[in-house]
Design a protein around this motif. Structure first.
Motif, mmCIF file in Angstrom:
data_model
loop_
_atom_site.group_PDB
_atom_site.id
_atom_site.type_symbol
_atom_site.label_atom_id
_atom_site.label_comp_id
_atom_site.label_asym_id
_atom_site.label_seq_id
_atom_site.Cartn_x
_atom_site.Cartn_y
_atom_site.Cartn_z
ATOM 1 N N TYR A 177 0.836 -1.206 0.000
ATOM 2 C CA TYR A 177 0.000 0.000 0.000
ATOM 3 C C TYR A 177 0.873 1.259 0.000
ATOM 4 C CZ TYR A 177 -3.817 3.149 1.407
ATOM 5 O OH TYR A 177 -4.754 4.168 1.452
ATOM 6 N N VAL A 178 1.893 1.259 0.864
ATOM 7 C CA VAL A 178 2.775 2.425 0.980
ATOM 8 C C VAL A 178 3.549 2.661 -0.314
ATOM 9 C CG1 VAL A 178 4.827 3.330 2.147
ATOM 10 C CG2 VAL A 178 3.001 2.267 3.482
ATOM 11 N N LEU B 225 -3.956 3.237 -6.312
ATOM 12 C CA LEU B 225 -4.105 2.919 -4.896
ATOM 13 C C LEU B 225 -5.529 2.488 -4.550
ATOM 14 C CD1 LEU B 225 -2.572 2.806 -2.230
ATOM 15 C CD2 LEU B 225 -3.252 5.165 -1.815
ATOM 16 N N ASN B 226 -6.530 3.230 -5.012
ATOM 17 C CA ASN B 226 -7.926 2.881 -4.711
ATOM 18 C C ASN B 226 -8.283 1.518 -5.283
ATOM 19 O OD1 ASN B 226 -8.364 5.264 -3.332
ATOM 20 N ND2 ASN B 226 -9.218 6.335 -5.099
ATOM 21 N N GLU C 204 -6.720 -1.113 -3.022
ATOM 22 C CA GLU C 204 -7.451 -1.173 -1.752
ATOM 23 C C GLU C 204 -8.812 -1.837 -1.910
ATOM 24 O OE1 GLU C 204 -8.007 1.991 1.868
ATOM 25 O OE2 GLU C 204 -8.611 2.659 -0.135
ATOM 26 N N PRO D 94 0.107 6.450 -7.314
ATOM 27 C CA PRO D 94 -1.076 6.676 -6.474
ATOM 28 C C PRO D 94 -2.408 6.514 -7.211
ATOM 29 C CG PRO D 94 0.095 8.740 -6.895
ATOM 30 C CD PRO D 94 0.986 7.633 -7.345
ATOM 31 N N LYS E 231 1.269 3.947 -3.062
ATOM 32 C CA LYS E 231 0.921 5.342 -2.765
ATOM 33 C C LYS E 231 2.042 6.281 -3.186
ATOM 34 C CE LYS E 231 -0.749 8.284 1.011
ATOM 35 N NZ LYS E 231 -1.115 8.339 2.451
ATOM 36 N N GLN E 232 3.289 5.840 -3.035
ATOM 37 C CA GLN E 232 4.436 6.676 -3.389
ATOM 38 C C GLN E 232 4.717 6.678 -4.889
ATOM 39 O OE1 GLN E 232 7.184 4.746 -0.498
ATOM 40 N NE2 GLN E 232 7.694 6.826 0.119
#
Length: 264
Positions: A65-66, A76-77, A80, A73, A69-70
């Motif tokens: 996830y991290v 990311l959704n 998730e 991004p 995100k970096q």
């Protein structure tokens, strides 16, 4: 900067590998009979070395996830959503089942008590999460390549300017030597860009020129031009050869400068 980029690359590769092991572990937990058919010593070793999904997934998810995100991004959704239950879920079916449900052992049964939906419905979601990580990895590799190319180009620009300054001040051998080093480095980079196998540990301009010609990256006229530039470089590097002429060194520097802009 390069150290951080290399760390990201290694972390992504590690997470993809761990994700595939988790996927195998999930398959085993859902369908152990598929693994125990025709069981041999190799199969036993594979099963015994599988991670415990319930213990390892959460930390894997957090790290992934991290990084997403970096690095990317916009995905990311999506990543998730394969873990979390859809908000306001009204119907539990194959499409709405998530990895979060897997941890709770959520099942759906028909009127006769037969399981019609269970933990195996989460397998496609982990598969998609791994695919997202692989997409991030490929995008990152491409970006890393672009960054390295830009840094290399900046370095060459600086070195070319140094060669020009040395020529202006009359340091012919030094100017030609700098131009030769840039030429050698650039030909090496072009060879790597085309995934060519470089057999020698310290290949010369001539070695790299021949390699590019054999693999049809350059044509005969360009090969001859590079050969000419290499000869001028040798005049500058070897004191036993004749003294290089100013116009020759200028030809070398301008020739290298052109190659930097036209040969990739």
């Amino acid at each position: 900067m390069n150290t951080n980029l290399e760390k990201f690359e290694k972390d992504l590769a590690k997470l993809i590998s761990e994700g595939k092991s988790l996927l195998l572990a999930m398959h085993y937990e859902c369908n152990p009979e598929d693994f125990t058919k025709d069981l041999n010593e190799e199969s036993k070793d594979i099963i015994s070395n599988l991670p415990k999904f319930n213990l390892k997934y959460q930390s894997w998810y957090s790290e992934a996830y991290v990084l997403i995100k970096q690095l990317l991004p916009t995905r990311l959704n999506d990543f998730e959503s394969h873990y979390k239950r859809p908000k306001n879920r009204k119907i539990l079916n194959f499409e709405s089942y998530r990895i979060e449900d897997y941890f709770q052992g959520l099942v759906k049964k028909d009127a006769w008590g037969n399981v019609i939906l269970g933990p195996s419905a989460a397998i496609p979601h982990l598969t998609q999460q791994i695919a997202i990580l692989e997409a991030v990895f490929n995008r990152f590799k491409s970006s890393l390549f672009d960054i390295k190319q830009l840094l290399q180009a900046d370095l060459f620009d600086t070195e070319i300017q140094s060669a020009h300054e040395l020529l202006k001040k009359g340091f012919l051998r030094a100017s030609g030597a700098v131009g030769g080093v840039i030429l050698e480095k650039h030909l090496y980079q072009v060879s790597e860009n085309h995934l060519l196998k470089i057999n020698k540990k310290n290949p010369t301009i001539n070695d790299l020129n021949e390699l590019l010609k054999i693999n049809e990256i350059i044509d005969t006229p360009l090969w001859r031009q590079i050969q000419r530039l290499g000869d001028i470089r040798n005049y500058c590097d070897h004191n036993k050869e004749r003294e290089p002429k100013k116009e020759e060194v200028q030809e070398l520097i301008e020739g290298v400068e052109k190659l930097l802009k036209t040969l990739y």
